[in-house]
Design an enzyme around this catalytic site. Sequence first.
Site, PDB file in Angstrom:
ATOM      1  N   ASP A 337       0.843  -1.200   0.000  1.00 18.16           N
ATOM      2  CA  ASP A 337       0.000   0.000   0.000  1.00 18.16           C
ATOM      3  C   ASP A 337       0.879   1.252   0.000  1.00 18.16           C
ATOM      4  OD1 ASP A 337       0.907  -0.676   2.563  1.00 18.16           O
ATOM      5  OD2 ASP A 337      -0.789   0.246   3.575  1.00 18.16           O
ATOM      6  N   GLU A 343       2.917   0.199   7.927  1.00 14.82           N
ATOM      7  CA  GLU A 343       2.112  -0.762   7.174  1.00 14.82           C
ATOM      8  C   GLU A 343       3.021  -1.464   6.170  1.00 14.82           C
ATOM      9  OE1 GLU A 343      -1.917  -0.541   6.359  1.00 14.82           O
ATOM     10  OE2 GLU A 343      -2.225   1.437   7.214  1.00 14.82           O
ATOM     11  N   TRP A 402     -11.197  -6.229  -2.141  1.00 13.53           N
ATOM     12  CA  TRP A 402      -9.857  -6.604  -1.655  1.00 13.53           C
ATOM     13  C   TRP A 402      -9.656  -8.086  -1.978  1.00 13.53           C
ATOM     14  CZ3 TRP A 402     -11.568  -2.027  -0.681  1.00 13.53           C
ATOM     15  CH2 TRP A 402     -10.699  -1.015  -0.300  1.00 13.53           C
ATOM     16  N   GLU A 624      -2.291   8.893  -1.167  1.00 12.09           N
ATOM     17  CA  GLU A 624      -3.342   7.991  -0.698  1.00 12.09           C
ATOM     18  C   GLU A 624      -4.696   8.690  -0.703  1.00 12.09           C
ATOM     19  OE1 GLU A 624      -2.870   6.872   3.409  1.00 12.09           O
ATOM     20  OE2 GLU A 624      -4.179   5.145   3.165  1.00 12.09           O
ATOM     21  N   HIS A 645       1.083   6.106  -2.405  1.00 11.78           N
ATOM     22  CA  HIS A 645       0.060   5.063  -2.394  1.00 11.78           C
ATOM     23  C   HIS A 645      -0.450   4.959  -3.832  1.00 11.78           C
ATOM     24  CE1 HIS A 645      -1.348   3.711   1.566  1.00 11.78           C
ATOM     25  NE2 HIS A 645      -2.464   3.286   0.989  1.00 11.78           N
TER      26      HIS A 645
HETATM   27  C1  BGC Z   1      -4.099   0.844   3.687  1.00 15.76           C
HETATM   28  C2  BGC Z   1      -4.900   0.817   2.434  1.00 15.76           C
HETATM   29  C3  BGC Z   1      -5.740  -0.410   2.540  1.00 15.76           C
HETATM   30  C4  BGC Z   1      -6.707  -0.111   3.654  1.00 15.76           C
HETATM   31  C5  BGC Z   1      -7.814  -1.053   3.848  1.00 15.76           C
HETATM   32  C6  BGC Z   1      -5.034   1.077   4.822  1.00 15.76           C
HETATM   33  O1  BGC Z   1      -4.456   1.209   6.027  1.00 15.76           O
HETATM   34  O2  BGC Z   1      -3.049   1.733   3.635  1.00 15.76           O
HETATM   35  O3  BGC Z   1      -4.357   1.179   1.290  1.00 15.76           O
HETATM   36  O4  BGC Z   1      -6.293  -0.909   1.408  1.00 15.76           O
HETATM   37  O5  BGC Z   1      -6.039   0.135   4.859  1.00 15.76           O
HETATM   38  O6  BGC Z   1      -8.897  -0.373   3.686  1.00 15.76           O
END
Ligand code: BGC
Length: 742
Positions: A337, A343, A402, A624, A645
């Site tokens: 991500d 993360e 997802w 993002e 992102h």
């Molecule tokens: C991530 C996203 C991910 C999401 C889930 C976030 O913390 O950075 O890109 O898909 O969580 O909704």
Amino acid sequence: MAELIKKAKWITCQKKTEGENACFTRYFDVDKKVKSATAYASAIGVYELRINGVKQGRSVLTPGLTSYKTRVQYQSYDITGALTDGQNRVCIEVGPGWAVGVYTYCKNHNVADHTSIIGAIEITYEDKSKQVILTDECWETKTTPVVYSDIYNGETVDMTAPVTALGKAKIDKVKSKLVYQIGEDIIEQERLAPVEYFVTPKGEKVIDFGQNMTGYVELKISGKKGDVIEFDCAEVLDKEGNFYNANYRSSKSTVKYVLDGVERVYKPRFSFQGFRYIRFINIPSDFDLNLDNIRAIAVNSDIERTGYFRCGDERINQLFHNIIWGQKSNYLDIPTDCPQRDERLGWTGDAQVFCATAARNFKVDKFFKKWLGDLRIDQYPNGVINHICPMLIGGGNASAAWADACTIIPWELYRAYNDVSFLEDNFEMMKKYVDYLHSAGSEEFLWLEGSHYGDWLAMDAGEDSYVGATSVDLIASAFFAYSTELLIKSGKVLGKDMSEYESLYASVRARFREFYMYDGKLHNILPKDEKGERKEGILTQTGIILVLKFNLCEESERAYFAGELKRLIAENNGKMTTGFVGTPYILDVLTKEGMVDEAYKLLYRNDNPSWLYSVDHGATTMWEHWNGIKEDGSFWSTDMNSFNHYAYGSVGEWLYGTVCGVKIVGPGYKEIEIAPIPCKKLGFAQCSIDTVSGTVKSGWYYKGDDVYFDFVIPCGVTAKITLPNGKTEIVRCGSYCYTVKA
Ligand code: BGC
């Protein structure tokens, strides 16, 4: 003889070393003429293999990131040239890495609480005799100058710290299967010179590399013994021009060197950072800060660049640049991500929305073969696909859009590379997942209930909402239909009888229409509330986009829904409200429904939310959140505000596929359509894609009242060219030029 490593023993230190690196060493003699020598190694942690003090191989951060509990990769090294006559020394240095360090936002030690290594060396002499060295309890262990390393937090190298012997190695039990390197190597790529050194209003000493990226900073330093150089990282400055990295959350991304008075080149070797800026936290007052001795090194998987796009608008060129760097930064062994905060995870939704664009930009087949292997391993017995892969955390729950990565990514990669193994290898996973959807929730042909991320970060549920206003159940059922459709298509390519799933698809589509589309309109029926009631929410752009994109409406209804989408955009002052689910499709849907002007208008917008908003605010990678930095210079949030992102970079697919008009018809571009839709404001556009069938080029430019088109079709490819005046032609191998009245 790659299997040799399997004869070796996993070894660890007698005593657990918290955060510290350890070096496993063995001496061996070479007393004859060497013909060839190969080393193999792997680790639970991140390792570096050295022979006589020299790092072997060009890969970094080995063995890479896999579903470690099941499998871990090992690498091989040609060490022939590294050996010397007489005594030689092999050292495998290991740090905690992804497997042992603080990784995932749950901060759990996800695989083991200690590092271990395994390795083997095979030397073949000119006289054909062989010598084999395997890791075992005779290897010596010791500390190293890397007194701390961690993927999120960074690295501390203390050249003054005494190296302590830790005794003989201890045999360890590691259950993970050793598999030979499947993915692309992780390698050092561009070396960026600092563009500026400055002192912020707060007095912070900051270096700007001019590009947000993933990798690390290399410093050539000659200071005094005991001098400390320490810096942390940031992607942006705040509105006062001060260093800002609150968005890294708990990820400290701090690198510290304690010098021993000898000139050395330092760089992290057991961690990586996402950054554009570094700030010196510690620097000796008499330090000679020579920018020539400082470089930022981009580190990513060794994916080959295949796609190029340029047009007459520099802001859109910058957007494309940001898409490329967004991908590079987040294709570090797995599709992540983001590369900076705590993360850096293989979020399946992010990977899914961007994969079509990704496969235009770079050759990503090998990269995804590895990741999809982990996705298969991580699938739950009931068919659920987790939201993160490798599944280091997860709760056995599938979120729509997802989890659907398991059908969408194999299908998109098959289309891009004409590699049937993407479907063969993953068909069972896809089927198990669709079977799960069939059984999930209270209704057979809808996917109701469950916990979903929805139209993540959409703007229609209020400025601060994460999930968006589109019913998560509606999104889930729409993806139920889409994944079933892709399963059917995949099965047919493989020659399977898909009639059972065809009837499932028909039932899902019919029930979707009955439940959400009664009286010819789309109803945003929300999930049950606490009282068990289902209310109707506001109609959303994403809801309609899914209906049109996934063919959930009849042909005769398309014009009505297209009109509704247009109306919703107009009512929102001509702007999108879409998040992760709707954004990747919005321009394509508008174009297909004959509203390409609306699509171009959205592309050209630069107010929030729009693609050019971040460009106009200095972005060098994709953000993002649409307005990660708000108009007043403040930040959208601290906890969910990455500036690297790639999800919204999925607009790249529209640049290649509509602006330049290159569409895949037959897998691997064997059959393509070239139907560019020029736009006078853009002036010109051109793309080039190195496909598995050769290089395809498409370009156009305005001159006076005419638009000129240039196409290059590789041999063996059939292209249907469609010009804006409606003229079509089927062509093969060659260059083609056309002129059309604007
Ligand atoms: C991530 C996203 C991910 C999401 C889930 C976030 O913390 O950075 O890109 O898909 O969580 O909704």
